[in-house]
Scaffold this motif. Structure first.
Motif, PDB file in Angstrom:
ATOM      1  N   MET A   1       0.843  -1.173   0.000  1.00 55.09           N
ATOM      2  CA  MET A   1       0.000   0.000   0.000  1.00 55.09           C
ATOM      3  C   MET A   1       0.894   1.245   0.000  1.00 55.09           C
ATOM      4  O   MET A   1       1.747   1.411   0.857  1.00 55.09           O
ATOM      5  CB  MET A   1      -0.889  -0.006   1.245  1.00 55.09           C
ATOM      6  CG  MET A   1      -1.676   1.248   1.425  1.00 55.09           C
ATOM      7  SD  MET A   1      -2.546   1.185   3.003  1.00 55.09           S
ATOM      8  CE  MET A   1      -4.012   2.044   2.567  1.00 55.09           C
ATOM      9  N   ALA A   2       0.698   2.118  -0.961  1.00 52.45           N
ATOM     10  CA  ALA A   2       1.468   3.358  -1.054  1.00 52.45           C
ATOM     11  C   ALA A   2       0.867   4.400  -0.113  1.00 52.45           C
ATOM     12  O   ALA A   2      -0.355   4.528  -0.012  1.00 52.45           O
ATOM     13  CB  ALA A   2       1.469   3.870  -2.477  1.00 52.45           C
ATOM     14  N   HIS A   3       1.743   5.125   0.564  1.00 52.40           N
ATOM     15  CA  HIS A   3       1.299   6.169   1.488  1.00 52.40           C
ATOM     16  C   HIS A   3       1.748   7.529   0.989  1.00 52.40           C
ATOM     17  O   HIS A   3       2.866   7.676   0.494  1.00 52.40           O
ATOM     18  CB  HIS A   3       1.881   5.938   2.890  1.00 52.40           C
ATOM     19  CG  HIS A   3       1.343   4.747   3.584  1.00 52.40           C
ATOM     20  ND1 HIS A   3       0.146   4.763   4.254  1.00 52.40           N
ATOM     21  CD2 HIS A   3       1.832   3.494   3.719  1.00 52.40           C
ATOM     22  CE1 HIS A   3      -0.076   3.569   4.778  1.00 52.40           C
ATOM     23  NE2 HIS A   3       0.925   2.782   4.459  1.00 52.40           N
ATOM     24  N   ASP A   4       0.892   8.503   1.150  1.00 50.60           N
ATOM     25  CA  ASP A   4       1.249   9.887   0.876  1.00 50.60           C
ATOM     26  C   ASP A   4       1.885  10.424   2.157  1.00 50.60           C
ATOM     27  O   ASP A   4       1.188  10.727   3.127  1.00 50.60           O
ATOM     28  CB  ASP A   4      -0.005  10.677   0.500  1.00 50.60           C
ATOM     29  CG  ASP A   4       0.267  12.145   0.254  1.00 50.60           C
ATOM     30  OD1 ASP A   4       1.433  12.596   0.394  1.00 50.60           O
ATOM     31  OD2 ASP A   4      -0.691  12.859  -0.083  1.00 50.60           O
ATOM     32  N   LEU A   5       3.221  10.529   2.167  1.00 52.88           N
ATOM     33  CA  LEU A   5       3.924  10.914   3.386  1.00 52.88           C
ATOM     34  C   LEU A   5       3.554  12.323   3.836  1.00 52.88           C
ATOM     35  O   LEU A   5       3.465  12.581   5.034  1.00 52.88           O
ATOM     36  CB  LEU A   5       5.428  10.791   3.202  1.00 52.88           C
ATOM     37  CG  LEU A   5       5.940   9.366   2.998  1.00 52.88           C
ATOM     38  CD1 LEU A   5       7.449   9.350   2.845  1.00 52.88           C
ATOM     39  CD2 LEU A   5       5.520   8.468   4.143  1.00 52.88           C
ATOM     40  N   ALA A   6       3.347  13.234   2.898  1.00 45.58           N
ATOM     41  CA  ALA A   6       2.971  14.600   3.272  1.00 45.58           C
ATOM     42  C   ALA A   6       1.630  14.605   4.001  1.00 45.58           C
ATOM     43  O   ALA A   6       1.475  15.292   5.013  1.00 45.58           O
ATOM     44  CB  ALA A   6       2.917  15.489   2.036  1.00 45.58           C
ATOM     45  N   ALA A   7       0.674  13.838   3.528  1.00 47.07           N
ATOM     46  CA  ALA A   7      -0.626  13.759   4.195  1.00 47.07           C
ATOM     47  C   ALA A   7      -0.506  13.054   5.540  1.00 47.07           C
ATOM     48  O   ALA A   7      -1.163  13.432   6.513  1.00 47.07           O
ATOM     49  CB  ALA A   7      -1.627  13.027   3.312  1.00 47.07           C
ATOM     50  N   LEU A   8       0.348  12.056   5.609  1.00 48.81           N
ATOM     51  CA  LEU A   8       0.542  11.285   6.829  1.00 48.81           C
ATOM     52  C   LEU A   8       1.168  12.128   7.940  1.00 48.81           C
ATOM     53  O   LEU A   8       0.785  12.026   9.100  1.00 48.81           O
ATOM     54  CB  LEU A   8       1.431  10.078   6.525  1.00 48.81           C
ATOM     55  CG  LEU A   8       1.487   8.951   7.523  1.00 48.81           C
ATOM     56  CD1 LEU A   8       0.119   8.324   7.729  1.00 48.81           C
ATOM     57  CD2 LEU A   8       2.478   7.902   7.054  1.00 48.81           C
ATOM     58  N   LEU A   9       2.123  12.990   7.575  1.00 50.30           N
ATOM     59  CA  LEU A   9       2.841  13.782   8.567  1.00 50.30           C
ATOM     60  C   LEU A   9       2.217  15.140   8.848  1.00 50.30           C
ATOM     61  O   LEU A   9       2.590  15.806   9.802  1.00 50.30           O
ATOM     62  CB  LEU A   9       4.301  13.964   8.157  1.00 50.30           C
ATOM     63  CG  LEU A   9       5.240  12.878   8.659  1.00 50.30           C
ATOM     64  CD1 LEU A   9       4.880  11.510   8.163  1.00 50.30           C
ATOM     65  CD2 LEU A   9       6.666  13.206   8.325  1.00 50.30           C
TER      66      LEU A   9
END
Length: 153
Positions: A1-9
């Motif tokens: 599953m790919a994560h959007d790191l900017a949205a996550l952080l």
């Protein structure tokens, strides 16, 4: 599953690793750090590499890592009394607590700690999340006192 790191952080690109625990596996976070997709500038905190250049992100990372209060020059910077966002971040913690010092972070251990509450936007008018030492009126009075050589009310 790919994560959007900017949205996550979040908007400042910084978070406690523990806050990510419910959304991603700790090994995944470790892999992102190993792949340099994230930085781990302080214990328990990860940051997006481009965000680390912003002083507000560094200040948030310091507060999150130490659970401390922005203080000294850093508090004055947040309150816009000084324009010094190139130096190290200063935090104060209770004298009984340990907080690791590291490059770009100055930790002060204090007996009494009075804090104003700020959120992660570092806005003095927002609800509590991050703290800065001293009240705006007290900071301005202290600066005025130093400038005028007189006692503040």
């Amino acid at each position: 599953m790919a994560h959007d790191l900017a949205a996550l952080l979040g908007p400042h690109g910084v978070a406690r690793v523990a806050e990510l625990a419910g959304r991603v596996d700790r090994h995944t976070v470790g892999r992102w750090v190993a792949d340099r997709r994230l930085l781990r500038p302080r214990q328990g905190v990860v940051v997006l590499p481009p965000a680390w250049e912003d002083w507000r992100t560094r200040a948030l990372a310091a507060g999150l890592a130490t659970d401390g209060t922005l203080s000294h020059v850093s508090a004055l910077t947040v309150w816009r009394v000084l324009d010094d966002d190139n130096g190290p971040v200063h935090v104060s913690v209770p004298a009984t607590r340990r907080a690791s010092r590291s490059r770009g972070l100055v930790v002060h251990r204090v007996q009494d700690l009075v804090s104003d509450q700020l959120d992660r936007s570092l806005s003095p008018r927002s609800p509590a999340r991050l703290q800065t030492a001293g009240a705006r009126r007290s900071v301005r009075a202290a600066v005025a006192e130093q400038s005028n050589g007189s006692a503040a009310p």
